[in-house]
Motif scaffolding. Structure first.
Motif, PDB file in Angstrom:
ATOM      1  N   ASP A 111      73.935 173.785  70.035  1.00  0.00           N
ATOM      2  CA  ASP A 111      72.614 174.186  70.540  1.00  0.00           C
ATOM      3  C   ASP A 111      72.482 175.703  70.454  1.00  0.00           C
ATOM      4  OD1 ASP A 111      70.353 172.673  72.555  1.00  0.00           O
ATOM      5  OD2 ASP A 111      70.374 174.872  72.495  1.00  0.00           O
ATOM      6  N   THR A 112      71.288 176.148  70.056  1.00  0.00           N
ATOM      7  CA  THR A 112      71.054 177.588  69.877  1.00  0.00           C
ATOM      8  C   THR A 112      70.761 178.328  71.190  1.00  0.00           C
ATOM      9  OG1 THR A 112      68.765 177.000  69.399  1.00  0.00           O
ATOM     10  CG2 THR A 112      70.168 177.485  67.504  1.00  0.00           C
ATOM     11  N   THR A 113      70.583 177.610  72.280  1.00  0.00           N
ATOM     12  CA  THR A 113      70.200 178.263  73.546  1.00  0.00           C
ATOM     13  C   THR A 113      71.409 178.928  74.210  1.00  0.00           C
ATOM     14  OG1 THR A 113      68.719 176.375  73.835  1.00  0.00           O
ATOM     15  CG2 THR A 113      68.949 177.874  75.717  1.00  0.00           C
ATOM     16  N   GLU A 126      71.932 179.976  77.136  1.00  0.00           N
ATOM     17  CA  GLU A 126      72.214 179.474  78.492  1.00  0.00           C
ATOM     18  C   GLU A 126      72.988 178.143  78.477  1.00  0.00           C
ATOM     19  OE1 GLU A 126      69.370 180.794  77.551  1.00  0.00           O
ATOM     20  OE2 GLU A 126      68.556 182.099  79.139  1.00  0.00           O
ATOM     21  N   LYS A 127      72.955 177.425  77.356  1.00  0.00           N
ATOM     22  CA  LYS A 127      73.624 176.113  77.312  1.00  0.00           C
ATOM     23  C   LYS A 127      75.017 176.199  76.682  1.00  0.00           C
ATOM     24  CE  LYS A 127      69.148 173.708  76.897  1.00  0.00           C
ATOM     25  NZ  LYS A 127      68.294 172.819  76.086  1.00  0.00           N
ATOM     26  N   GLN A 128      75.223 177.252  75.882  1.00  0.00           N
ATOM     27  CA  GLN A 128      76.480 177.349  75.126  1.00  0.00           C
ATOM     28  C   GLN A 128      77.679 177.606  76.042  1.00  0.00           C
ATOM     29  OE1 GLN A 128      75.248 180.470  72.504  1.00  0.00           O
ATOM     30  NE2 GLN A 128      74.034 179.071  71.251  1.00  0.00           N
ATOM     31  N   ASP A 178      62.415 167.669  61.251  1.00  0.00           N
ATOM     32  CA  ASP A 178      62.042 168.397  60.033  1.00  0.00           C
ATOM     33  C   ASP A 178      62.692 169.783  60.010  1.00  0.00           C
ATOM     34  OD1 ASP A 178      60.583 166.265  59.320  1.00  0.00           O
ATOM     35  OD2 ASP A 178      58.612 167.131  59.811  1.00  0.00           O
ATOM     36  N   GLU A 179      62.547 170.484  61.138  1.00  0.00           N
ATOM     37  CA  GLU A 179      63.109 171.845  61.213  1.00  0.00           C
ATOM     38  C   GLU A 179      64.628 171.802  61.011  1.00  0.00           C
ATOM     39  OE1 GLU A 179      61.589 174.093  64.592  1.00  0.00           O
ATOM     40  OE2 GLU A 179      63.207 175.562  64.436  1.00  0.00           O
ATOM     41  N   ILE A 180      65.276 170.837  61.637  1.00  0.00           N
ATOM     42  CA  ILE A 180      66.746 170.746  61.552  1.00  0.00           C
ATOM     43  C   ILE A 180      67.179 170.317  60.144  1.00  0.00           C
ATOM     44  CG2 ILE A 180      68.779 169.521  62.447  1.00  0.00           C
ATOM     45  CD1 ILE A 180      67.284 169.435  65.193  1.00  0.00           C
ATOM     46  N   SER A 181      66.466 169.356  59.556  1.00  0.00           N
ATOM     47  CA  SER A 181      66.842 168.891  58.203  1.00  0.00           C
ATOM     48  C   SER A 181      66.750 170.022  57.196  1.00  0.00           C
ATOM     49  CB  SER A 181      65.931 167.759  57.723  1.00  0.00           C
ATOM     50  OG  SER A 181      65.980 166.708  58.617  1.00  0.00           O
TER      51      SER A 181
HETATM   52  P1  TYD Z   1      63.650 170.004  73.231  1.00  0.00           P
HETATM   53  O1  TYD Z   1      63.590 168.912  72.261  1.00  0.00           O
HETATM   54  O2  TYD Z   1      62.434 170.778  73.493  1.00  0.00           O
HETATM   55  O3  TYD Z   1      64.358 169.502  74.515  1.00  0.00           O
HETATM   56  P2  TYD Z   1      64.059 168.701  75.825  1.00  0.00           P
HETATM   57  O4  TYD Z   1      64.426 167.278  75.558  1.00  0.00           O
HETATM   58  O5  TYD Z   1      65.009 169.369  76.769  1.00  0.00           O
HETATM   59  O6  TYD Z   1      62.609 168.906  76.140  1.00  0.00           O
HETATM   60  O7  TYD Z   1      64.783 171.048  72.877  1.00  0.00           O
HETATM   61  C1  TYD Z   1      65.434 171.190  71.714  1.00  0.00           C
HETATM   62  C2  TYD Z   1      66.806 171.749  71.962  1.00  0.00           C
HETATM   63  O8  TYD Z   1      67.457 171.822  70.714  1.00  0.00           O
HETATM   64  C3  TYD Z   1      66.829 173.148  72.542  1.00  0.00           C
HETATM   65  O9  TYD Z   1      67.910 173.258  73.447  1.00  0.00           O
HETATM   66  C4  TYD Z   1      67.084 174.047  71.335  1.00  0.00           C
HETATM   67  C5  TYD Z   1      67.870 173.144  70.437  1.00  0.00           C
HETATM   68  N1  TYD Z   1      67.680 173.390  69.023  1.00  0.00           N
HETATM   69  C6  TYD Z   1      68.776 173.821  68.271  1.00  0.00           C
HETATM   70  O10 TYD Z   1      69.877 174.004  68.795  1.00  0.00           O
HETATM   71  N2  TYD Z   1      68.617 174.042  66.933  1.00  0.00           N
HETATM   72  C7  TYD Z   1      67.408 173.848  66.310  1.00  0.00           C
HETATM   73  O11 TYD Z   1      67.295 174.047  65.103  1.00  0.00           O
HETATM   74  C8  TYD Z   1      66.296 173.390  67.098  1.00  0.00           C
HETATM   75  C9  TYD Z   1      64.976 173.143  66.466  1.00  0.00           C
HETATM   76  C10 TYD Z   1      66.472 173.175  68.444  1.00  0.00           C
END
Ligand code: TYD
Length: 394
Positions: free
Chosen positions: A328-330, A332-334, A368-371
């Motif tokens: 995860d890119t956040t 706060e979660k890493q 889509d963004e992830i793919s």
């Molecule tokens: P989201 O689907 O909005 O989550 P929630 O179910 O909590 O509402 O959050 C997407 C999560 O995925 C967020 O923590 C950021 C992460 N993320 C990545 O790590 N990489 C990415 O490319 C994308 C698009 C999201």
């Protein structure tokens, strides 16, 4: 309110309650059951988790972590701007890290954000941010300090608040008599169609249909004039609402949304009972698929430490035996552990690593963004796994 329970997702932790090593012993769990209010057709939790447990100074969800959402809020800001007079007074309820309000000037834009960490960020950017829970008292204070608003906006916030009469009543209170109240939340019709039961977690006190919102808004003297179907968050509705006696004219999207939902049977308990059966099947299918990956010697990871995946992993008993880690890119979660199931969360180190062949999409809504980002993974034969609308390799 006659609440008929139709779904039991077992004991669940706080969906965004990411844990540090050593914090797992006294974790809070609550029974997550979902019910239909047969008077208003509101789909709602049987019992609500106290807001202070979820929304506090360590809240981890950041709205601006995906390009899709940053673009989304830029676009809606431009659209709304065209409907308003110059220099409108704008209030956002649930402003998070400012992903929406950053598109508006600081002078006449106000924000409400109970999570102190984010309220500080937007205050520092120059937006007056009230770090309090949204209710009538706060709306009275805002009217007294800065007057009524031309636009009240909320994204993924209204469905978080248990008492809708208080919540919408407070909006009616702060909204100018010709003002617009625009809010977006996950769509119940989409959830039923996609079997995306992971939309249900502590924060989502309700999953809204337009049918239910019409009833709830009428209770406070408001009416819906437009409904936009959105692809974000796995399928959302954006509702445009106004005071009952304002001059705004309703467009055809409202009656279309209402008749579509009646066709789907969102006013009938049987539809929800069938949904519940499909959810139970989805659990078995996901467990079977993940175990077969493991039994064949593969590592499986998950993409996105989402609230949605908290529901799935806890409901389906999926822990670090099945999922090696979550990326995860956040920030706060890493370095933390996923709520309830304690799967380690890591920072993505560039692309998905070479020894990984299978990746569950915790953030399936960003497929889509992830793919696009992970095209090399797909080119070398890696496969994403999802449970929407059925458990499958993508
Ligand atoms: P989201 O689907 O909005 O989550 P929630 O179910 O909590 O509402 O959050 C997407 C999560 O995925 C967020 O923590 C950021 C992460 N993320 C990545 O790590 N990489 C990415 O490319 C994308 C698009 C999201």
């Amino acid at each position: 309110m006659t609440k008929e329970t139709f779904l039991d997702l077992g004991f669940q932790p706080i969906a965004n309650g990411f844990l540090k090593e050593g914090e797992t012993d006294n974790e809070f769990f609550f029974p997550l059951e979902v019910a239909l209010d047969e008077d208003t057709f509101l789909v709602t939790q049987k019992e609500y988790v106290s807001p202070e447990k979820m929304f506090n100074d360590t809240y981890a969800y950041r709205g601006s972590m995906s390009k899709t959402m940053v673009e989304h809020f830029k676009n809606i800001s431009m659209t709304l701007g065209a409907y308003l007079d110059p220099n409108p007074k704008v209030l956002e309820i649930g402003s998070n890290d400012g992903v929406f309000i950053k598109n508006w000037g600081t002078e006449t834009t106000y924000a409400v954000e109970p999570c102190g960490n984010f309220a500080k960020e937007t205050n520092d950017l120059g937006y007056k941010t009230y770090s309090r829970f949204w209710n009538k008292d706060l709306s009275n204070d805002i009217v007294a300090e800065v007057g009524t608003m031309d636009l009240v906006f909320a994204a993924n916030c209204m469905c978080h608040i248990p008492d809708l009469e208080e919540t919408f009543g407070a909006v009616a209170n702060v909204l100018d008599k010709e003002g617009l109240f625009v809010f977006e939340d996950p769509s119940l019709a989409k959830m039923i169609n996609l079997n995306s039961y992971d939309q249900i977690y502590d924060e989502h006190a309700h999953i809204f249909s337009v049918l239910a919102l019409k009833n709830e808004l009428e209770k406070v003297g408001m009416r819906i004039i437009r409904v936009d179907e959105l692809s974000v968050h796995g399928g959302s509705n954006r509702i445009w609402a106004v005071h009952q006696d304002s001059s705004w004219v309703e467009n055809s999207s409202v009656s279309q949304a209402l008749s579509f939902e009646r066709l789907l049977g969102l006013d009938m308990l049987e539809v929800y009972d069938r949904f519940s059966t499909r959810v139970a099947q989805s659990k078995l299918d996901l467990q079977t698929l993940l175990w077969s990956c493991k039994d064949n010697g593969h590592k499986v990871i998950s993409y996105g430490a989402t609230s949605k995946s908290t529901t799935i992993f806890n409901y389906c008993d999926i822990d670090s035996e099945l999922i090696d880690y979550i990326v995860d890119t956040t920030p706060e979660k890493q370095g933390k552990l996923s709520p309830g199931t304690h799967i380690p969360i890591t920072k993505p180190l560039g692309l998905i690593e070479d020894d990984i062949n299978y990746c569950f999409l915790g953030a399936w809504n960003f497929m889509d963004e992830i793919s696009k980002k992970e095209s090399a993974f797909l080119e070398r034969g890696g496969r994403f796994i999802t449970h929407v609308p059925i458990v499958r390799f993508v």
